[in-house]
Design a protein around this motif. Structure first.
Motif, short mmCIF file in Angstrom:
data_model
loop_
_atom_site.label_atom_id
_atom_site.label_comp_id
_atom_site.label_asym_id
_atom_site.label_seq_id
_atom_site.Cartn_x
_atom_site.Cartn_y
_atom_site.Cartn_z
N GLU A 297 52.86 50.96 52.57
CA GLU A 297 51.70 51.19 51.68
C GLU A 297 50.75 52.23 52.27
O GLU A 297 49.54 52.19 52.02
N ASP A 298 51.32 53.18 53.01
CA ASP A 298 50.52 54.23 53.66
C ASP A 298 50.44 55.44 52.74
O ASP A 298 51.43 56.14 52.51
N ASP A 299 49.25 55.68 52.18
CA ASP A 299 49.08 56.77 51.22
C ASP A 299 48.74 58.11 51.87
O ASP A 299 48.54 59.10 51.16
N SER A 300 48.70 58.16 53.17
CA SER A 300 48.36 59.42 53.85
C SER A 300 49.58 60.33 53.93
O SER A 300 50.73 59.87 53.85
N SER A 315 53.11 61.07 49.86
CA SER A 315 52.60 60.15 50.88
C SER A 315 53.74 59.61 51.73
O SER A 315 54.91 59.66 51.35
N LYS A 316 53.36 59.04 52.88
CA LYS A 316 54.36 58.38 53.71
C LYS A 316 55.00 57.21 52.96
O LYS A 316 56.18 56.92 53.12
N ALA A 317 54.20 56.53 52.14
CA ALA A 317 54.75 55.40 51.37
C ALA A 317 55.88 55.87 50.46
O ALA A 317 56.93 55.20 50.35
N TYR A 318 55.69 57.01 49.80
CA TYR A 318 56.73 57.52 48.90
C TYR A 318 57.95 57.98 49.68
O TYR A 318 59.10 57.69 49.30
N HIS A 321 59.85 54.96 50.68
CA HIS A 321 60.55 54.42 49.51
C HIS A 321 61.84 55.19 49.25
O HIS A 321 62.91 54.59 49.04
#
Length: 375
Positions: A297-300, A315-318, A321
């Motif tokens: 869940e890291d949006d940075s 983002s790192k989250a994407y 994923h």
């Protein structure tokens, strides 16, 4: 307009050099990192991605392109540049490393090396002359000679015997290709294993043959980083200062900076592309394993200091994923970033040398990539 093969030094900072190598397809500013495009493609990227990352030159492989799709077919398509849609310089490896890594599938003779294809088991024979003929068909700007890359741990007697073969093949290669022919350059390769006397012997022989540039081969084959750095530092000054120096297949960030600090100009490695596909990414803050749960869940952005498409957009989250879902876009976005990082590493080194600040530049990376030479 300088002739292909012209190499000029613009600035130095200790042994580090800022230079320009002129080729038939443009100028390569050194120190330079060359993304590896083994089969006429840097895996998961298109030529425009490479241009967006400011790649100056890429590498292709003679062994692989000879087997598939075949150098004759590439020649009929107008050469590798036209075939793959890349109008900047290309260096092609001789395929020697690939052939010698086949071990049980190859047989060495004074004339060349017989080997079986890893694709279908068919028999083939590479001579020094044939390897250059293949590269002429490919139309590469820089061609590498056939050499024997001895395995790590080979003793002095075997390595010395191997040098006789490597030097004989280099001489035959030189006689097969006159300087400046077709605007294609030829680099000789210094071998000698992990013996300083043999490295000196090899450098003296290879550098007397009139090649357009010289490579250090046989490193990053299983030795410790400390051993590699010691041999690198010993061998680089043996090569002529007025010609480009190329360290083959060595590519961790600190290895590249250590090489630049010893006066080496050109580097290639599969590390950025291979590790991108494995989820290992290089950033200004150190390595990141994107599959880790902490990024769920890291949006940075992956690297806030990076200007590549991946870091500007996702983002790192994407990215996590995509990797966990095994989406093909993961390979592409990760590779865009890693290739950009390595090209920026070299570009930053060029700027640092010009400013007389290379030691400080290297120290900044040493702080976040504290690799050897301790190991």
């Amino acid at each position: 307009m300088h002739a292909p093969g012209t190499f000029t030094i613009q600035a130095t900072d200790g042994p580090s050099r800022l230079g320009e190598l002129h080729t038939a397809h443009g100028v390569v500013r050194t120190p330079a990192f060359m993304p590896v495009g083994t089969l006429g493609t840097v895996k998961s990227l298109c030529p425009q991605d490479l241009k967006d990352a400011s790649a100056q030159i890429i590498l292709g492989n003679t062994y692989h392109l000879y087997l598939r799709p075949g150098d004759d077919l590439v020649a009929r398509r107008g050469g590798l540049h036209a075939f793959m849609g890349w109008d900047r310089p290309i260096l092609t490896d001789s395929g020697g490393f690939q052939v010698f890594s086949l071990s049980g599938l190859r047989k060495l003779t004074p004339d060349g090396v017989e080997f079986r294809s890893h694709l279908d088991g068919s028999k083939h024979f590479f001579t020094p002359e044939k390897v250059l003929d293949i590269q002429r068909n490919l139309g590469s700007d820089i061609m590498m000679v056939l050499d024997e890359c001895v395995p790590y741990g080979a003793d002095h007697a075997y390595t010395e015997k191997s040098l006789v073969l490597t030097h004989d093949w280099a001489l035959r290669s030189r006689e097969n290709h006159a300087p400046g022919r077709n605007g294609q350059l030829v680099f000789g390769i210094v071998q000698g294993g992990f013996f300083k006397d043999l490295r000196e012997q090899s450098a003296e022989a290879i550098c007397s043959m009139g090649f357009d540039g010289h490579a250090i081969g046989g490193l990053s084959v299983g030795e410790s980083t400390a051993e590699m750095y010691e041999l690198m530092a010993h061998t680089a000054p043996l090569l002529p200062a007025d010609k480009p120096r190329y360290l083959m297949g060595v590519g961790k960030p600190m290895d590249i900076l250590e090489g630049i600090g010893n006066g080496i100009d050109m580097f290639d490695c599969v590390l950025p592309t291979r590790n991108a596909r494995n989820g290992t990414l290089y950033t200004s803050r150190g390595q990141v394993n994107i599959k880790r749960a902490e990024f769920k869940e890291d949006d940075s952005p992956l690297d806030p200091e990076c200007t590549c498409y991946t870091c500007r957009t996702f983002s790192k989250a994407y990215l996590r994923h995509l990797y966990v879902a095994k989406e093909l876009l993961s390979y592409r976005l990760n590779t865009i970033h890693n290739v950009h990082f390595f090209l920026e590493l070299a570009r930053g080194a060029r700027e640092a040398i010009a400013a007389g600040q290379f030691a400080a530049y290297k120290a900044r990376f040493q702080a976040v990539y504290p690799s050897a030479p301790q190991e």
